[in-house]
Design an enzyme around this catalytic site. Structure first.
Site, mmCIF file in Angstrom:
data_model
loop_
_atom_site.group_PDB
_atom_site.id
_atom_site.type_symbol
_atom_site.label_atom_id
_atom_site.label_comp_id
_atom_site.label_asym_id
_atom_site.label_seq_id
_atom_site.Cartn_x
_atom_site.Cartn_y
_atom_site.Cartn_z
ATOM 1 N N ARG A 181 0.885 -1.344 -0.069
ATOM 2 C CA ARG A 181 -0.053 -0.006 -0.048
ATOM 3 C C ARG A 181 0.857 1.199 -0.074
ATOM 4 O O ARG A 181 0.353 2.244 0.304
ATOM 5 C CB ARG A 181 -0.921 -0.090 1.274
ATOM 6 C CG ARG A 181 -2.084 -1.197 1.157
ATOM 7 C CD ARG A 181 -2.944 -1.309 2.318
ATOM 8 N NE ARG A 181 -2.472 -1.335 3.515
ATOM 9 C CZ ARG A 181 -2.489 -2.486 4.178
ATOM 10 N NH1 ARG A 181 -3.019 -3.330 3.377
ATOM 11 N NH2 ARG A 181 -1.903 -2.786 5.581
ATOM 12 N N CYS A 201 0.787 20.562 -10.246
ATOM 13 C CA CYS A 201 -0.558 20.512 -9.933
ATOM 14 C C CYS A 201 -1.095 18.945 -9.703
ATOM 15 O O CYS A 201 -2.015 18.766 -8.947
ATOM 16 C CB CYS A 201 -1.137 20.989 -11.356
ATOM 17 S SG CYS A 201 -0.929 22.841 -11.432
ATOM 18 N N ARG A 221 -4.311 18.923 -7.400
ATOM 19 C CA ARG A 221 -4.586 19.878 -6.503
ATOM 20 C C ARG A 221 -5.455 21.107 -7.292
ATOM 21 O O ARG A 221 -6.208 21.651 -6.736
ATOM 22 C CB ARG A 221 -3.507 20.645 -5.654
ATOM 23 C CG ARG A 221 -2.505 21.204 -6.642
ATOM 24 C CD ARG A 221 -1.481 22.081 -5.880
ATOM 25 N NE ARG A 221 -0.631 22.554 -6.813
ATOM 26 C CZ ARG A 221 -0.779 23.875 -7.361
ATOM 27 N NH1 ARG A 221 -2.051 24.523 -7.163
ATOM 28 N NH2 ARG A 221 0.152 24.359 -8.316
ATOM 29 N N ALA A 223 -6.884 22.009 -11.260
ATOM 30 C CA ALA A 223 -6.997 21.439 -12.472
ATOM 31 C C ALA A 223 -7.905 22.404 -13.575
ATOM 32 O O ALA A 223 -9.009 22.739 -13.442
ATOM 33 C CB ALA A 223 -8.010 20.169 -12.643
ATOM 34 N N ASN A 232 -3.782 15.502 -18.848
ATOM 35 C CA ASN A 232 -3.565 14.895 -17.512
ATOM 36 C C ASN A 232 -3.996 13.594 -17.614
ATOM 37 O O ASN A 232 -3.301 12.301 -17.197
ATOM 38 C CB ASN A 232 -4.188 15.679 -16.274
ATOM 39 C CG ASN A 232 -3.721 16.958 -16.065
ATOM 40 O OD1 ASN A 232 -4.439 17.950 -15.814
ATOM 41 N ND2 ASN A 232 -2.382 17.375 -16.391
ATOM 42 N N HIS A 262 -11.464 23.636 -12.239
ATOM 43 C CA HIS A 262 -12.028 24.958 -12.727
ATOM 44 C C HIS A 262 -12.000 25.279 -14.112
ATOM 45 O O HIS A 262 -10.979 24.572 -14.866
ATOM 46 C CB HIS A 262 -11.244 26.175 -12.092
ATOM 47 C CG HIS A 262 -9.797 26.119 -12.169
ATOM 48 N ND1 HIS A 262 -9.094 25.427 -11.230
ATOM 49 C CD2 HIS A 262 -8.695 26.441 -12.961
ATOM 50 C CE1 HIS A 262 -7.780 25.227 -11.496
ATOM 51 N NE2 HIS A 262 -7.559 25.944 -12.602
ATOM 52 N N ILE A 263 -12.943 25.960 -14.819
ATOM 53 C CA ILE A 263 -12.951 26.314 -15.797
ATOM 54 C C ILE A 263 -12.804 28.157 -16.022
ATOM 55 O O ILE A 263 -13.585 28.577 -15.466
ATOM 56 C CB ILE A 263 -14.207 26.051 -16.690
ATOM 57 C CG1 ILE A 263 -14.646 24.525 -16.641
ATOM 58 C CG2 ILE A 263 -14.339 26.612 -18.126
ATOM 59 C CD1 ILE A 263 -15.989 24.206 -17.132
#
Length: 319
Positions: A181, A201, A221, A223, A232, A262-263
């Site tokens: 893990r 990012c 974090r 985008a 990505n 976000h855009i």
């Protein structure tokens, strides 16, 4: 419509319809939501969006750049990849060595002032030529700091006796202890992040092996949903496929977990155009099976078959 692409488009609608209006570092403004996840089953096809054309060659060269442990954009420019130009360019035009016309807020001004846009193109060409041909200039202004590939391959050793190669360690651990893990790849160093040209990012990934299949979850974090996220998705799906090939495992899922999705306000028209387009069957990824190490892949070893797509939709990058 592919289920893989449908979830990307559905999340775009959600951001447009419910996202908070937020100002940001670039002064552009965004529609933003916090906390989202998409799951891409790579057995259904390689998740390169088809509702607009996405430049797979740039995705390949960027990932190979990361895997080299490189943080200088010269390698990208040699492969005609300009996706990282703006941040080193900004460092140059804000330095005492820059003697050209004022480039303050060039990202926004190029969209509003045609005369300035021509000046910007001239200075950008000078910058690119010098990165490619002037070693001293490239060393000083071509680097982006300790992010991504630099940290993947050369994480500073706490004992000051070298560095940690996370990729080599990761692949070895998958081979000998696939149930671990701790199959982690990180690109966020609190000590060096403040000095990076653009802090990472996509900051952490975890690999997971079960029933002979390997999956990858990446946490991002921040985008840029229209320009960045399609890259990505494909980049980490490609990384997963390459790791699977090098460890003798089948490819499972790429799971994309996002913090601030976000855009940008100046991408709204473009993403609405994309949402109006049809989608197509996803393409197929082909890797050269003769490549013995993940560090030995060349551009020609990575191919995409049957990529049917809509046209390119251009949008300005927020710097």
């Amino acid at each position: 419509m592919s289920r893989n692409e449908e979830q990307y488009l559905n999340l775009a609608r959600r951001i447009l319809e419910t996202g908070a209006s937020k100002m940001d570092r670039t002064k552009t403004g965004t529609h933003s939501i916090f906390g989202a996840q998409m799951r891409f089953d790579l057995s259904e096809g390689f998740p390169l969006l088809t509702s607009k054309k996405v430049a797979f060659g740039r995705i390949k060269s960027e990932l190979l750049w990361f895997l080299r442990g490189d943080n200088n954009i010269r390698f990208l420019l040699q492969h005609h990849n300009h996706i990282w130009d703006e941040w080193p360019f900004k460092k140059w035009v804000e330095s005492n060595e820059y003697k050209g016309p004022d480039m303050t807020d060039f990202g926004l001004r190029t969209q509003k002032d045609p005369i300035f846009a021509e000046q910007y193109k001239e200075q950008k060409k000078i910058f690119v030529d010098r990165i490619l041909n002037d070693d001293e200039f490239s060393k000083k202004f071509g680097t982006i700091g300790d992010v991504y590939g630099k940290l993947w391959r050369h994480w500073p050793d706490a004992n000051d006796d070298g560095s940690v190669d996370q990729i080599t360690r990761l692949i070895n651990e998958i081979k000998v202890n696939p149930n671990s893990r701790r199959l982690i790849l990180t690109a966020w160093d609190p000590e060096t992040t403040p000095f990076a040209t653009l802090p990472s990012c996509h900051v952490m990934s975890q690999f997971y092996v079960v029933d002979g299949k390997i999956s990858l979850q990446m946490y991002q974090r921040s985008a840029d949903y229209f320009l960045g996220v399609p890259f990505n998705i494909a980049s980490y799906s490609l990384l997963l496929s390459m790791v699977a090939a090098q460890t003798g495992l089948e490819v499972g899922e790429f799971i994309h977990t996002i913090g601030d999705a976000h855009i940008y306000n100046n991408h709204v028209d473009q993403i609405k155009e994309q949402l109006s387009k049809p989608t197509h069957k996803l393409p197929t990824l082909k890797l050269n099976p003769d490549v013995k190490s993940i560090f030995d892949y060349e551009m020609s070893d990575i191919k995409l078959e049957n990529y049917i797509h809509e046209d390119v939709i251009k949008a300005p990058i927020a710097v």
